[in-house]
Design an enzyme around this catalytic site. Structure first.
Site, mmCIF file in Angstrom:
data_model
loop_
_atom_site.group_PDB
_atom_site.id
_atom_site.type_symbol
_atom_site.label_atom_id
_atom_site.label_comp_id
_atom_site.label_asym_id
_atom_site.label_seq_id
_atom_site.Cartn_x
_atom_site.Cartn_y
_atom_site.Cartn_z
ATOM 1 N N VAL A 25 8.648 -15.469 -13.679
ATOM 2 C CA VAL A 25 8.262 -16.834 -13.010
ATOM 3 C C VAL A 25 7.104 -17.367 -13.382
ATOM 4 C CG1 VAL A 25 8.406 -18.229 -10.884
ATOM 5 C CG2 VAL A 25 9.908 -16.248 -11.264
ATOM 6 N N VAL A 51 10.318 -13.506 -7.873
ATOM 7 C CA VAL A 51 9.792 -12.636 -8.633
ATOM 8 C C VAL A 51 10.090 -11.467 -8.367
ATOM 9 C CG1 VAL A 51 7.463 -12.248 -9.957
ATOM 10 C CG2 VAL A 51 7.971 -14.253 -8.563
ATOM 11 N N LEU A 421 17.907 -2.827 -0.753
ATOM 12 C CA LEU A 421 18.942 -4.175 -0.604
ATOM 13 C C LEU A 421 18.690 -5.287 -1.430
ATOM 14 C CD1 LEU A 421 19.794 -3.655 3.013
ATOM 15 C CD2 LEU A 421 21.429 -3.369 1.264
ATOM 16 N N LEU A 476 26.297 -4.192 8.718
ATOM 17 C CA LEU A 476 25.453 -3.076 8.010
ATOM 18 C C LEU A 476 26.253 -1.630 8.056
ATOM 19 C CD1 LEU A 476 22.124 -4.136 9.350
ATOM 20 C CD2 LEU A 476 23.262 -5.125 7.510
ATOM 21 N N ILE A 479 24.257 1.788 8.233
ATOM 22 C CA ILE A 479 23.381 1.927 9.163
ATOM 23 C C ILE A 479 24.465 1.931 10.654
ATOM 24 C CG2 ILE A 479 21.647 0.771 10.607
ATOM 25 C CD1 ILE A 479 21.044 1.824 7.579
#
Length: 602
Positions: A25, A51, A421, A476, A479
Protein backbone atom coordinates in the site's frame (compact mmCIF):
# COMPACT_ATOMS: atom_id res chain seq x y z
CA UNK A 1 29.44 4.59 -12.76
CA UNK A 2 25.67 5.07 -13.26
CA UNK A 3 23.91 7.43 -10.87
CA UNK A 4 20.36 6.91 -9.63
CA UNK A 5 18.30 7.50 -6.54
CA UNK A 6 18.71 5.03 -3.71
CA UNK A 7 15.07 4.09 -4.23
CA UNK A 8 15.76 3.17 -7.85
CA UNK A 9 18.83 1.20 -6.80
CA UNK A 10 16.67 -0.70 -4.29
CA UNK A 11 14.18 -1.64 -7.01
CA UNK A 12 16.95 -2.76 -9.36
CA UNK A 13 18.40 -4.98 -6.62
CA UNK A 14 15.01 -6.59 -6.02
CA UNK A 15 14.83 -7.50 -9.69
CA UNK A 16 18.41 -8.82 -9.70
CA UNK A 17 17.54 -11.00 -6.69
CA UNK A 18 14.65 -12.55 -8.60
CA UNK A 19 11.69 -10.58 -7.27
CA UNK A 20 8.82 -10.47 -9.77
CA UNK A 21 5.85 -9.66 -7.52
CA UNK A 22 5.28 -7.27 -4.62
CA UNK A 23 2.28 -6.59 -2.38
CA UNK A 24 1.70 -3.32 -0.61
CA UNK A 25 0.00 0.00 0.00
CA UNK A 26 1.69 3.28 -1.04
CA UNK A 27 1.94 6.34 1.19
CA UNK A 28 3.76 9.63 1.45
CA UNK A 29 6.97 8.33 3.00
CA UNK A 30 7.35 5.43 0.54
CA UNK A 31 6.22 7.22 -2.62
CA UNK A 32 9.79 7.68 -3.96
CA UNK A 33 10.16 3.90 -3.89
CA UNK A 34 6.84 3.51 -5.70
CA UNK A 35 7.96 6.05 -8.30
CA UNK A 36 11.08 3.95 -8.88
CA UNK A 37 8.96 0.80 -9.03
CA UNK A 38 6.85 2.36 -11.80
CA UNK A 39 9.80 3.80 -13.71
CA UNK A 40 11.85 0.61 -13.58
CA UNK A 41 9.11 -1.87 -14.50
CA UNK A 42 9.50 -5.62 -14.23
CA UNK A 43 7.90 -6.05 -10.80
CA UNK A 44 4.15 -6.61 -10.72
CA UNK A 45 2.52 -4.87 -7.77
CA UNK A 46 -0.69 -5.98 -6.08
CA UNK A 47 -2.48 -3.27 -4.12
CA UNK A 48 -3.72 -4.64 -0.79
CA UNK A 49 -6.61 -3.19 1.20
CA UNK A 50 -4.76 -3.48 4.50
CA UNK A 51 -1.01 -3.48 5.04
CA UNK A 52 -1.17 -6.53 7.29
CA UNK A 53 -2.93 -8.21 4.39
CA UNK A 54 0.03 -7.34 2.16
CA UNK A 55 2.41 -9.08 4.59
CA UNK A 56 0.29 -12.26 4.58
CA UNK A 57 0.05 -12.15 0.78
CA UNK A 58 3.85 -12.07 0.72
CA UNK A 59 3.90 -15.07 3.05
CA UNK A 60 1.52 -17.05 0.87
CA UNK A 61 3.55 -16.18 -2.21
CA UNK A 62 6.78 -17.44 -0.60
CA UNK A 63 5.23 -20.61 0.79
CA UNK A 64 3.74 -21.66 -2.55
CA UNK A 65 6.94 -22.21 -4.53
CA UNK A 66 10.55 -23.06 -3.76
CA UNK A 67 12.82 -20.04 -4.26
CA UNK A 68 10.07 -17.44 -3.98
CA UNK A 69 10.60 -14.46 -1.69
CA UNK A 70 7.49 -12.41 -1.12
CA UNK A 71 7.88 -8.65 -0.77
CA UNK A 72 5.51 -6.39 1.15
CA UNK A 73 5.71 -2.60 1.06
CA UNK A 74 4.21 0.11 3.23
CA UNK A 75 4.69 3.66 4.30
CA UNK A 76 5.96 4.95 7.65
CA UNK A 77 4.38 4.57 11.07
CA UNK A 78 1.26 2.37 11.23
CA UNK A 79 2.01 0.62 7.94
CA UNK A 80 5.08 -0.94 9.48
CA UNK A 81 3.37 -1.79 12.75
CA UNK A 82 0.48 -3.35 10.80
CA UNK A 83 2.96 -5.70 9.13
CA UNK A 84 4.46 -6.91 12.42
CA UNK A 85 1.96 -9.78 12.58
CA UNK A 86 3.06 -10.94 9.14
CA UNK A 87 6.72 -10.73 10.18
CA UNK A 88 5.99 -12.69 13.36
CA UNK A 89 4.11 -15.33 11.37
CA UNK A 90 6.96 -15.59 8.87
CA UNK A 91 9.73 -15.84 11.44
CA UNK A 92 7.81 -18.44 13.46
CA UNK A 93 7.46 -20.70 10.41
CA UNK A 94 10.89 -19.94 8.86
CA UNK A 95 9.43 -18.11 5.85
CA UNK A 96 11.60 -15.53 4.04
CA UNK A 97 9.73 -12.33 3.21
CA UNK A 98 11.13 -8.83 2.70
CA UNK A 99 9.28 -5.95 4.31
CA UNK A 100 10.15 -2.47 2.99
CA UNK A 101 8.84 0.58 4.82
CA UNK A 102 9.08 4.30 4.30
CA UNK A 103 10.28 6.53 7.10
CA UNK A 104 10.45 10.18 8.12
CA UNK A 105 13.56 12.15 7.04
CA UNK A 106 16.70 11.19 8.94
CA UNK A 107 16.99 14.60 10.60
CA UNK A 108 13.45 14.31 11.98
CA UNK A 109 13.49 10.75 13.31
CA UNK A 110 13.45 11.91 16.94
CA UNK A 111 11.51 15.14 16.53
CA UNK A 112 7.87 13.98 16.75
CA UNK A 113 7.51 13.86 12.98
CA UNK A 114 4.18 12.61 11.62
CA UNK A 115 4.06 8.80 11.50
CA UNK A 116 7.69 8.50 12.57
CA UNK A 117 8.22 5.38 14.69
CA UNK A 118 11.28 3.27 15.37
CA UNK A 119 9.96 0.37 13.32
CA UNK A 120 13.35 -1.35 13.24
CA UNK A 121 13.34 -1.62 17.03
CA UNK A 122 9.75 -2.88 17.01
CA UNK A 123 10.42 -5.45 14.28
CA UNK A 124 13.78 -6.73 15.49
CA UNK A 125 12.40 -9.50 17.78
CA UNK A 126 10.36 -11.00 14.91
CA UNK A 127 12.87 -10.74 12.05
CA UNK A 128 16.35 -11.97 11.20
CA UNK A 129 17.34 -8.32 10.78
CA UNK A 130 15.58 -4.96 10.89
CA UNK A 131 17.47 -1.85 9.77
CA UNK A 132 16.69 1.82 9.30
CA UNK A 133 19.13 2.92 6.60
CA UNK A 134 20.59 6.30 7.54
CA UNK A 135 23.03 6.71 4.63
CA UNK A 136 21.82 6.43 1.04
CA UNK A 137 25.05 4.80 -0.11
CA UNK A 138 24.33 1.89 2.26
CA UNK A 139 21.04 0.93 0.59
CA UNK A 140 22.58 -1.56 -1.89
CA UNK A 141 24.63 -3.28 0.81
CA UNK A 142 21.73 -3.47 3.26
CA UNK A 143 19.48 -5.08 0.65
CA UNK A 144 22.26 -7.40 -0.50
CA UNK A 145 22.66 -8.52 3.11
CA UNK A 146 18.87 -8.83 3.49
CA UNK A 147 18.59 -11.41 0.73
CA UNK A 148 21.64 -13.24 2.07
CA UNK A 149 20.09 -13.46 5.54
CA UNK A 150 16.65 -14.49 4.30
CA UNK A 151 18.11 -17.44 2.39
CA UNK A 152 20.88 -18.51 4.76
CA UNK A 153 20.58 -20.87 7.71
CA UNK A 154 17.05 -20.98 9.05
CA UNK A 155 15.07 -18.86 6.54
CA UNK A 156 13.15 -15.89 7.83
CA UNK A 157 11.96 -12.34 7.22
CA UNK A 158 13.92 -9.09 7.08
CA UNK A 159 12.70 -5.49 7.37
CA UNK A 160 14.42 -2.59 5.60
CA UNK A 161 13.25 0.87 6.62
CA UNK A 162 14.03 3.71 4.19
CA UNK A 163 13.75 7.36 5.27
CA UNK A 164 12.25 9.46 2.49
CA UNK A 165 15.34 11.63 2.06
CA UNK A 166 17.51 8.51 1.83
CA UNK A 167 15.25 7.20 -0.94
CA UNK A 168 15.56 10.46 -2.88
CA UNK A 169 19.34 10.82 -2.59
CA UNK A 170 21.33 9.97 -5.71
CA UNK A 171 24.09 7.39 -5.36
CA UNK A 172 26.58 5.60 -7.56
CA UNK A 173 25.18 2.16 -8.39
CA UNK A 174 25.84 -0.12 -11.35
CA UNK A 175 23.32 -2.98 -11.62
CA UNK A 176 25.65 -4.87 -13.97
CA UNK A 177 28.25 -5.04 -11.23
CA UNK A 178 25.84 -6.31 -8.55
CA UNK A 179 26.26 -9.82 -7.27
CA UNK A 180 24.19 -11.75 -4.73
CA UNK A 181 26.02 -12.87 -1.62
CA UNK A 182 26.57 -16.64 -1.37
CA UNK A 183 24.00 -18.47 0.71
CA UNK A 184 25.24 -20.29 3.79
CA UNK A 185 23.49 -23.36 5.18
CA UNK A 186 25.04 -25.75 7.69
CA UNK A 187 25.58 -29.27 6.37
CA UNK A 188 25.88 -32.61 8.15
CA UNK A 189 29.11 -34.59 7.84
CA UNK A 190 29.67 -38.26 7.11
CA UNK A 191 30.33 -39.22 10.74
CA UNK A 192 27.05 -37.67 11.87
CA UNK A 193 25.12 -39.47 9.14
CA UNK A 194 26.72 -42.80 10.07
CA UNK A 195 25.83 -42.32 13.75
CA UNK A 196 22.23 -41.44 12.87
CA UNK A 197 21.91 -44.53 10.68
CA UNK A 198 23.50 -46.68 13.39
CA UNK A 199 20.81 -45.59 15.86
CA UNK A 200 18.18 -46.28 13.21
CA UNK A 201 19.62 -49.75 12.62
CA UNK A 202 19.51 -50.54 16.35
CA UNK A 203 15.77 -49.81 16.53
CA UNK A 204 12.87 -52.16 15.85
CA UNK A 205 10.03 -49.72 15.23
CA UNK A 206 11.48 -46.48 13.83
CA UNK A 207 9.66 -43.44 12.50
CA UNK A 208 10.76 -40.37 10.57
CA UNK A 209 9.17 -37.08 11.66
CA UNK A 210 9.30 -34.76 8.65
CA UNK A 211 8.90 -31.07 9.42
CA UNK A 212 8.54 -27.88 7.46
CA UNK A 213 12.32 -27.64 7.11
CA UNK A 214 12.16 -30.50 4.60
CA UNK A 215 9.78 -28.46 2.47
CA UNK A 216 11.79 -25.24 2.94
CA UNK A 217 14.90 -27.10 1.73
CA UNK A 218 12.96 -28.44 -1.27
CA UNK A 219 14.01 -31.90 -0.14
CA UNK A 220 10.73 -33.83 -0.11
CA UNK A 221 11.78 -36.14 -2.93
CA UNK A 222 14.95 -37.02 -1.03
CA UNK A 223 13.02 -37.74 2.14
CA UNK A 224 10.62 -40.01 0.25
CA UNK A 225 13.54 -41.82 -1.39
CA UNK A 226 15.21 -42.32 2.00
CA UNK A 227 11.97 -43.61 3.56
CA UNK A 228 11.41 -46.05 0.69
CA UNK A 229 15.01 -47.27 0.75
CA UNK A 230 15.00 -47.91 4.51
CA UNK A 231 11.32 -48.90 4.76
CA UNK A 232 10.80 -46.46 7.64
CA UNK A 233 7.27 -44.97 8.00
CA UNK A 234 6.95 -41.19 8.02
CA UNK A 235 4.99 -38.89 10.32
CA UNK A 236 4.60 -35.48 8.66
CA UNK A 237 4.17 -32.55 11.01
CA UNK A 238 1.50 -29.97 10.27
CA UNK A 239 4.14 -27.84 8.53
CA UNK A 240 5.64 -30.87 6.77
CA UNK A 241 2.35 -32.28 5.49
CA UNK A 242 2.78 -33.24 1.84
CA UNK A 243 6.41 -34.36 2.08
CA UNK A 244 5.05 -37.89 1.70
CA UNK A 245 1.74 -38.32 -0.16
CA UNK A 246 -1.18 -39.20 2.08
CA UNK A 247 -1.87 -42.35 0.06
CA UNK A 248 1.71 -43.64 0.33
CA UNK A 249 2.15 -46.94 2.17
CA UNK A 250 4.81 -45.35 4.40
CA UNK A 251 2.65 -42.42 5.53
CA UNK A 252 2.01 -43.18 9.20
CA UNK A 253 -0.33 -40.23 9.85
CA UNK A 254 0.02 -37.01 11.77
CA UNK A 255 0.71 -36.88 15.50
CA UNK A 256 -0.37 -34.37 18.10
CA UNK A 257 -2.96 -32.94 20.43
CA UNK A 258 -5.13 -31.39 17.73
CA UNK A 259 -4.14 -31.77 14.07
CA UNK A 260 -3.57 -35.49 14.36
CA UNK A 261 -4.98 -38.82 13.25
CA UNK A 262 -6.04 -41.55 15.63
CA UNK A 263 -3.74 -43.97 13.85
CA UNK A 264 -0.95 -41.39 13.75
CA UNK A 265 -0.83 -41.07 17.52
CA UNK A 266 -1.06 -44.84 17.97
CA UNK A 267 1.71 -45.44 15.45
CA UNK A 268 3.93 -42.97 17.27
CA UNK A 269 3.23 -44.47 20.67
CA UNK A 270 4.21 -47.88 19.29
CA UNK A 271 7.59 -46.61 18.02
CA UNK A 272 10.99 -46.96 19.71
CA UNK A 273 13.08 -44.53 17.61
CA UNK A 274 12.35 -41.18 15.96
CA UNK A 275 14.46 -39.41 13.33
CA UNK A 276 13.27 -35.78 13.28
CA UNK A 277 14.25 -33.81 10.17
CA UNK A 278 13.52 -30.09 9.83
CA UNK A 279 11.00 -30.09 12.68
CA UNK A 280 10.85 -28.07 15.88
CA UNK A 281 9.01 -30.40 18.33
CA UNK A 282 6.20 -27.85 18.67
CA UNK A 283 3.94 -28.45 21.66
CA UNK A 284 0.77 -29.10 19.63
CA UNK A 285 2.69 -31.96 17.99
CA UNK A 286 4.37 -33.42 21.09
CA UNK A 287 1.93 -32.74 23.90
CA UNK A 288 3.46 -33.65 27.25
CA UNK A 289 7.09 -34.60 26.80
CA UNK A 290 6.97 -37.41 29.39
CA UNK A 291 4.54 -39.33 27.18
CA UNK A 292 6.10 -38.23 23.90
CA UNK A 293 9.68 -39.24 24.72
CA UNK A 294 9.10 -42.30 26.93
CA UNK A 295 10.66 -45.49 25.59
CA UNK A 296 12.16 -44.07 22.42
CA UNK A 297 15.44 -42.58 21.22
CA UNK A 298 15.66 -39.41 19.13
CA UNK A 299 17.88 -37.96 16.45
CA UNK A 300 17.15 -34.32 15.64
CA UNK A 301 18.36 -32.68 12.42
CA UNK A 302 17.66 -28.97 12.04
CA UNK A 303 19.20 -26.10 10.10
CA UNK A 304 19.21 -23.92 13.23
CA UNK A 305 21.83 -25.09 15.76
CA UNK A 306 19.97 -23.32 18.59
CA UNK A 307 16.91 -25.46 17.90
CA UNK A 308 18.77 -28.63 18.89
CA UNK A 309 17.91 -29.35 22.52
CA UNK A 310 15.52 -26.41 22.81
CA UNK A 311 12.52 -28.61 23.70
CA UNK A 312 14.26 -31.77 24.91
CA UNK A 313 17.73 -33.28 24.57
CA UNK A 314 17.97 -35.74 21.66
CA UNK A 315 20.29 -38.72 21.70
CA UNK A 316 22.00 -37.17 18.68
CA UNK A 317 21.66 -33.62 17.39
CA UNK A 318 22.83 -32.55 13.94
CA UNK A 319 22.83 -28.93 12.75
CA UNK A 320 22.18 -29.25 9.03
CA UNK A 321 20.04 -28.16 6.16
CA UNK A 322 17.53 -30.96 5.51
CA UNK A 323 18.63 -31.48 1.90
CA UNK A 324 22.32 -31.75 2.81
CA UNK A 325 21.54 -34.18 5.63
CA UNK A 326 19.28 -36.37 3.50
CA UNK A 327 21.88 -36.62 0.75
CA UNK A 328 24.37 -38.04 3.27
CA UNK A 329 21.81 -40.29 4.97
CA UNK A 330 20.93 -41.71 1.57
CA UNK A 331 24.60 -42.27 0.77
CA UNK A 332 25.13 -44.28 3.95
CA UNK A 333 21.84 -46.18 3.59
CA UNK A 334 22.57 -47.11 -0.03
CA UNK A 335 25.92 -48.60 1.04
CA UNK A 336 24.20 -50.68 3.71
CA UNK A 337 21.52 -51.77 1.25
CA UNK A 338 24.17 -52.81 -1.28
CA UNK A 339 25.83 -54.90 1.42
CA UNK A 340 22.48 -56.45 2.40
CA UNK A 341 22.67 -54.97 5.90
CA UNK A 342 19.57 -52.73 6.02
CA UNK A 343 16.94 -54.07 8.40
CA UNK A 344 13.69 -55.41 6.94
CA UNK A 345 10.96 -53.03 8.14
CA UNK A 346 8.04 -54.50 6.19
CA UNK A 347 6.22 -55.99 9.17
CA UNK A 348 6.47 -52.75 11.16
CA UNK A 349 5.42 -50.62 8.19
CA UNK A 350 2.46 -52.92 7.52
CA UNK A 351 1.31 -52.56 11.12
CA UNK A 352 1.16 -48.77 10.74
CA UNK A 353 -1.20 -49.21 7.79
CA UNK A 354 -3.32 -51.72 9.71
CA UNK A 355 -3.83 -49.10 12.39
CA UNK A 356 -4.65 -46.63 9.65
CA UNK A 357 -7.38 -48.88 8.32
CA UNK A 358 -8.83 -49.54 11.77
CA UNK A 359 -8.64 -46.21 13.60
CA UNK A 360 -10.75 -43.68 11.73
CA UNK A 361 -13.12 -40.86 12.55
CA UNK A 362 -16.60 -40.70 11.11
CA UNK A 363 -17.20 -38.09 8.42
CA UNK A 364 -20.48 -39.19 6.85
CA UNK A 365 -23.22 -37.34 8.71
CA UNK A 366 -26.54 -36.39 7.09
CA UNK A 367 -27.49 -33.84 9.77
CA UNK A 368 -29.07 -30.46 9.03
CA UNK A 369 -27.59 -28.03 10.02
CA UNK A 370 -24.42 -29.53 8.64
CA UNK A 371 -21.78 -31.25 10.70
CA UNK A 372 -18.33 -29.96 9.68
CA UNK A 373 -17.03 -33.50 9.12
CA UNK A 374 -19.34 -33.86 6.12
CA UNK A 375 -17.92 -30.66 4.60
CA UNK A 376 -14.40 -32.13 4.60
CA UNK A 377 -15.64 -35.43 3.21
CA UNK A 378 -17.18 -33.63 0.25
CA UNK A 379 -14.05 -31.49 -0.15
CA UNK A 380 -12.09 -34.73 -0.55
CA UNK A 381 -14.45 -35.69 -3.36
CA UNK A 382 -14.37 -32.31 -5.08
CA UNK A 383 -10.72 -31.30 -4.82
CA UNK A 384 -7.99 -33.60 -6.11
CA UNK A 385 -4.29 -34.18 -5.43
CA UNK A 386 -3.33 -30.98 -7.28
CA UNK A 387 -5.19 -28.81 -4.74
CA UNK A 388 -3.26 -26.32 -2.63
CA UNK A 389 -5.07 -25.85 0.69
CA UNK A 390 -4.59 -22.62 2.65
CA UNK A 391 -5.68 -22.13 6.26
CA UNK A 392 -4.54 -20.74 9.59
CA UNK A 393 -6.26 -21.54 12.93
CA UNK A 394 -9.46 -22.66 14.60
CA UNK A 395 -11.66 -25.74 14.66
CA UNK A 396 -11.90 -25.49 10.87
CA UNK A 397 -8.12 -25.90 10.52
CA UNK A 398 -7.94 -28.66 13.13
CA UNK A 399 -10.80 -30.69 11.68
CA UNK A 400 -9.55 -30.04 8.15
CA UNK A 401 -6.13 -31.39 9.03
CA UNK A 402 -7.72 -34.47 10.58
CA UNK A 403 -9.90 -35.27 7.56
CA UNK A 404 -8.55 -33.71 4.35
CA UNK A 405 -5.86 -35.31 2.16
CA UNK A 406 -2.61 -33.74 0.93
CA UNK A 407 -0.38 -35.37 -1.65
CA UNK A 408 2.39 -32.92 -2.51
CA UNK A 409 4.77 -30.51 -0.75
CA UNK A 410 3.59 -26.90 -0.58
CA UNK A 411 -0.01 -28.07 -1.02
CA UNK A 412 -0.89 -27.54 2.64
CA UNK A 413 -0.11 -23.86 3.25
CA UNK A 414 -0.66 -23.28 6.92
CA UNK A 415 0.37 -20.60 9.37
CA UNK A 416 1.61 -23.11 11.90
CA UNK A 417 2.93 -21.36 14.99
CA UNK A 418 1.54 -17.82 15.03
CA UNK A 419 -1.98 -18.67 13.82
CA UNK A 420 -3.34 -15.13 13.38
CA UNK A 421 -7.03 -14.81 12.60
CA UNK A 422 -7.56 -13.16 9.22
CA UNK A 423 -4.46 -14.76 7.69
CA UNK A 424 -6.28 -17.08 5.30
CA UNK A 425 -7.81 -14.67 2.77
CA UNK A 426 -4.64 -12.66 2.02
CA UNK A 427 -2.40 -15.73 2.20
CA UNK A 428 -4.63 -17.52 -0.32
CA UNK A 429 -4.34 -14.51 -2.63
CA UNK A 430 -0.55 -14.75 -2.35
CA UNK A 431 -0.61 -18.48 -3.08
CA UNK A 432 -2.91 -17.99 -6.07
CA UNK A 433 -0.63 -15.22 -7.35
CA UNK A 434 2.32 -17.63 -7.20
CA UNK A 435 0.31 -20.40 -8.91
CA UNK A 436 -2.25 -18.59 -11.09
CA UNK A 437 -3.38 -21.70 -12.96
CA UNK A 438 -3.42 -24.02 -9.94
CA UNK A 439 -6.36 -25.14 -7.81
CA UNK A 440 -6.19 -23.08 -4.61
CA UNK A 441 -8.74 -23.79 -1.88
CA UNK A 442 -8.84 -21.79 1.33
CA UNK A 443 -10.54 -22.97 4.52
CA UNK A 444 -11.86 -20.61 7.21
CA UNK A 445 -14.20 -20.45 10.12
CA UNK A 446 -16.48 -17.43 10.15
CA UNK A 447 -14.33 -15.36 12.52
CA UNK A 448 -11.07 -15.90 10.63
CA UNK A 449 -12.96 -15.00 7.46
CA UNK A 450 -14.33 -11.76 8.91
CA UNK A 451 -10.98 -10.51 10.23
CA UNK A 452 -9.59 -9.48 6.85
CA UNK A 453 -12.60 -9.96 4.60
CA UNK A 454 -11.84 -6.70 2.77
CA UNK A 455 -8.93 -8.42 1.01
CA UNK A 456 -11.44 -10.30 -1.14
CA UNK A 457 -11.69 -7.06 -3.13
CA UNK A 458 -8.00 -7.48 -4.00
CA UNK A 459 -8.83 -10.78 -5.64
CA UNK A 460 -11.66 -9.16 -7.57
CA UNK A 461 -9.57 -6.15 -8.67
CA UNK A 462 -6.50 -8.12 -9.69
CA UNK A 463 -8.39 -11.15 -11.02
CA UNK A 464 -6.94 -13.70 -8.59
CA UNK A 465 -9.27 -16.72 -8.59
CA UNK A 466 -9.49 -19.29 -5.83
CA UNK A 467 -12.21 -21.14 -3.89
CA UNK A 468 -12.80 -20.20 -0.24
CA UNK A 469 -14.66 -22.75 1.88
CA UNK A 470 -16.26 -20.93 4.80
CA UNK A 471 -17.64 -23.11 7.61
CA UNK A 472 -20.01 -20.92 9.59
CA UNK A 473 -21.34 -21.77 13.04
CA UNK A 474 -21.45 -18.15 14.22
CA UNK A 475 -19.16 -19.01 17.10
CA UNK A 476 -15.54 -18.72 18.20
CA UNK A 477 -15.54 -22.50 18.05
CA UNK A 478 -12.03 -23.33 19.25
CA UNK A 479 -12.22 -20.84 22.11
CA UNK A 480 -15.68 -22.12 23.08
CA UNK A 481 -14.34 -25.65 23.22
CA UNK A 482 -11.39 -24.52 25.33
CA UNK A 483 -13.74 -22.66 27.68
CA UNK A 484 -15.27 -26.00 28.67
CA UNK A 485 -12.30 -26.32 31.02
CA UNK A 486 -13.53 -23.20 32.83
CA UNK A 487 -17.19 -24.21 32.70
CA UNK A 488 -18.08 -21.06 30.76
CA UNK A 489 -19.45 -20.09 27.38
CA UNK A 490 -18.54 -16.41 27.56
CA UNK A 491 -18.01 -13.77 24.87
CA UNK A 492 -17.58 -16.35 22.10
CA UNK A 493 -20.99 -16.15 20.41
CA UNK A 494 -21.15 -14.21 17.15
CA UNK A 495 -24.88 -14.76 16.76
CA UNK A 496 -27.40 -12.02 16.06
CA UNK A 497 -30.49 -11.66 13.96
CA UNK A 498 -29.56 -9.70 10.85
CA UNK A 499 -32.45 -7.34 10.08
CA UNK A 500 -31.46 -7.46 6.42
CA UNK A 501 -31.27 -11.25 6.19
CA UNK A 502 -33.95 -12.85 8.38
CA UNK A 503 -33.49 -16.13 6.49
CA UNK A 504 -30.17 -16.58 8.31
CA UNK A 505 -31.81 -16.83 11.72
CA UNK A 506 -29.17 -16.12 14.35
CA UNK A 507 -26.17 -16.66 12.05
CA UNK A 508 -25.79 -12.90 11.71
CA UNK A 509 -23.41 -11.76 8.99
CA UNK A 510 -24.61 -12.32 5.44
CA UNK A 511 -21.29 -13.46 4.03
CA UNK A 512 -22.77 -14.07 0.58
CA UNK A 513 -23.85 -10.44 0.20
CA UNK A 514 -20.59 -9.15 1.63
CA UNK A 515 -18.52 -11.28 -0.73
CA UNK A 516 -20.64 -10.24 -3.70
CA UNK A 517 -20.38 -6.62 -2.62
CA UNK A 518 -16.61 -6.96 -2.74
CA UNK A 519 -16.76 -8.17 -6.33
CA UNK A 520 -16.60 -11.92 -5.72
CA UNK A 521 -18.96 -14.83 -6.25
CA UNK A 522 -20.57 -16.71 -3.36
CA UNK A 523 -22.75 -19.76 -2.72
CA UNK A 524 -24.53 -20.69 0.52
CA UNK A 525 -25.07 -24.37 1.40
CA UNK A 526 -27.41 -25.64 4.11
CA UNK A 527 -27.83 -29.35 3.27
CA UNK A 528 -25.20 -32.09 2.85
CA UNK A 529 -26.32 -33.11 -0.64
CA UNK A 530 -25.71 -29.53 -1.80
CA UNK A 531 -22.02 -29.49 -0.86
CA UNK A 532 -20.46 -31.36 -3.77
CA UNK A 533 -22.51 -29.50 -6.44
CA UNK A 534 -21.58 -26.21 -4.77
CA UNK A 535 -17.86 -27.03 -4.84
CA UNK A 536 -18.07 -28.03 -8.49
CA UNK A 537 -19.95 -24.82 -9.32
CA UNK A 538 -17.40 -22.76 -7.37
CA UNK A 539 -14.56 -24.17 -9.47
CA UNK A 540 -16.44 -23.23 -12.64
CA UNK A 541 -17.23 -19.71 -11.40
CA UNK A 542 -13.60 -19.11 -10.38
CA UNK A 543 -12.39 -20.20 -13.82
CA UNK A 544 -15.01 -18.13 -15.65
CA UNK A 545 -14.88 -14.86 -13.71
CA UNK A 546 -11.28 -15.06 -12.36
CA UNK A 547 -12.31 -13.90 -8.89
CA UNK A 548 -12.44 -15.54 -5.45
CA UNK A 549 -15.52 -17.73 -4.97
CA UNK A 550 -16.85 -18.28 -1.45
CA UNK A 551 -18.76 -21.45 -0.53
CA UNK A 552 -20.42 -20.89 2.84
CA UNK A 553 -21.52 -24.01 4.70
CA UNK A 554 -24.01 -23.35 7.49
CA UNK A 555 -22.96 -25.63 10.33
CA UNK A 556 -24.61 -26.76 13.51
CA UNK A 557 -23.79 -24.25 16.22
CA UNK A 558 -21.73 -26.58 18.43
CA UNK A 559 -19.38 -29.35 17.37
CA UNK A 560 -16.53 -30.53 19.57
CA UNK A 561 -13.56 -31.62 17.46
CA UNK A 562 -11.24 -34.43 18.62
CA UNK A 563 -8.31 -33.16 20.65
CA UNK A 564 -6.37 -33.61 23.87
CA UNK A 565 -5.55 -31.15 26.62
CA UNK A 566 -2.06 -32.36 27.44
CA UNK A 567 -0.94 -35.79 26.20
CA UNK A 568 -1.15 -37.53 22.82
CA UNK A 569 -2.42 -40.73 24.45
CA UNK A 570 -5.48 -38.95 25.84
CA UNK A 571 -7.24 -37.50 22.79
CA UNK A 572 -10.94 -37.09 23.49
CA UNK A 573 -13.19 -38.32 20.66
CA UNK A 574 -16.36 -36.28 21.05
CA UNK A 575 -18.21 -37.58 18.00
CA UNK A 576 -19.11 -41.07 16.78
CA UNK A 577 -16.19 -43.03 15.41
CA UNK A 578 -16.21 -44.88 12.10
CA UNK A 579 -17.41 -48.47 12.51
CA UNK A 580 -18.22 -49.30 8.87
CA UNK A 581 -16.61 -48.24 5.58
CA UNK A 582 -19.55 -45.95 4.77
CA UNK A 583 -18.82 -43.91 7.88
CA UNK A 584 -15.61 -42.58 6.31
CA UNK A 585 -16.07 -43.07 2.56
CA UNK A 586 -13.24 -40.75 1.49
CA UNK A 587 -10.63 -42.17 3.90
CA UNK A 588 -7.35 -43.15 2.23
CA UNK A 589 -7.68 -46.73 3.53
CA UNK A 590 -11.09 -48.42 3.57
CA UNK A 591 -12.12 -49.09 7.14
CA UNK A 592 -11.05 -52.50 8.39
CA UNK A 593 -11.76 -53.26 12.01
CA UNK A 594 -8.52 -55.19 12.49
CA UNK A 595 -7.94 -55.70 16.17
CA UNK A 596 -11.31 -54.21 17.08
CA UNK A 597 -11.86 -54.47 20.81
CA UNK A 598 -8.23 -55.30 21.45
CA UNK A 599 -7.27 -51.76 22.43
CA UNK A 600 -4.20 -49.82 21.27
CA UNK A 601 -1.51 -51.68 19.35
CA UNK A 602 1.77 -50.60 20.92
Amino acid sequence: MPRMTAARAAVEILKLEGVEVAFGVPGAAINPFYAALKASGGIRHTLARHVEGASHMAEGYTRAKAGNIGVCIGTSGPAGTDMITGLYSATADSIPILCITGQAPVARLHKEDFQAVDIAAIARPVTKAATTVLEAAQVPGVLQQAFHLMRSGRPGPVLVDLPIDVQLTEIEFDPEAYQSLPVHRPAANRVQAEKAIALLQESERPLIVAGGGVINADASELLLEFAELTGVPVVPTLMGWGTVPDDHELNAGMVGLQTSHRYGNENFLASDFVLGIGNRWANRHTGGLDVYTAGRKFVHIDVDPTQIGRIFAPDLGIASDARAALLLLLEVARELAAAGRLKDRREWAASTQERRAALQRKTHFDDVPLKPQRVYEEMNRAFGPETRYVTTIGLSQIAGAQMLHVYRPRHWINCGQAGPLGWTVPAALGVATADPEGQVVALSGDYDFQFMIEELAVGAQHRIPYVHVLVNNSYLGLIRQAQRNFDIDFQVKLEFENVNAPELGVYGVDHVRVAEGLGCKAIRVTRPEELLPAFEEAKKLAAEFRVPVVVEAILERVTNISMAAADIDKVVEWEELATAPGDAPTAIRALNAWGAGAGPWR
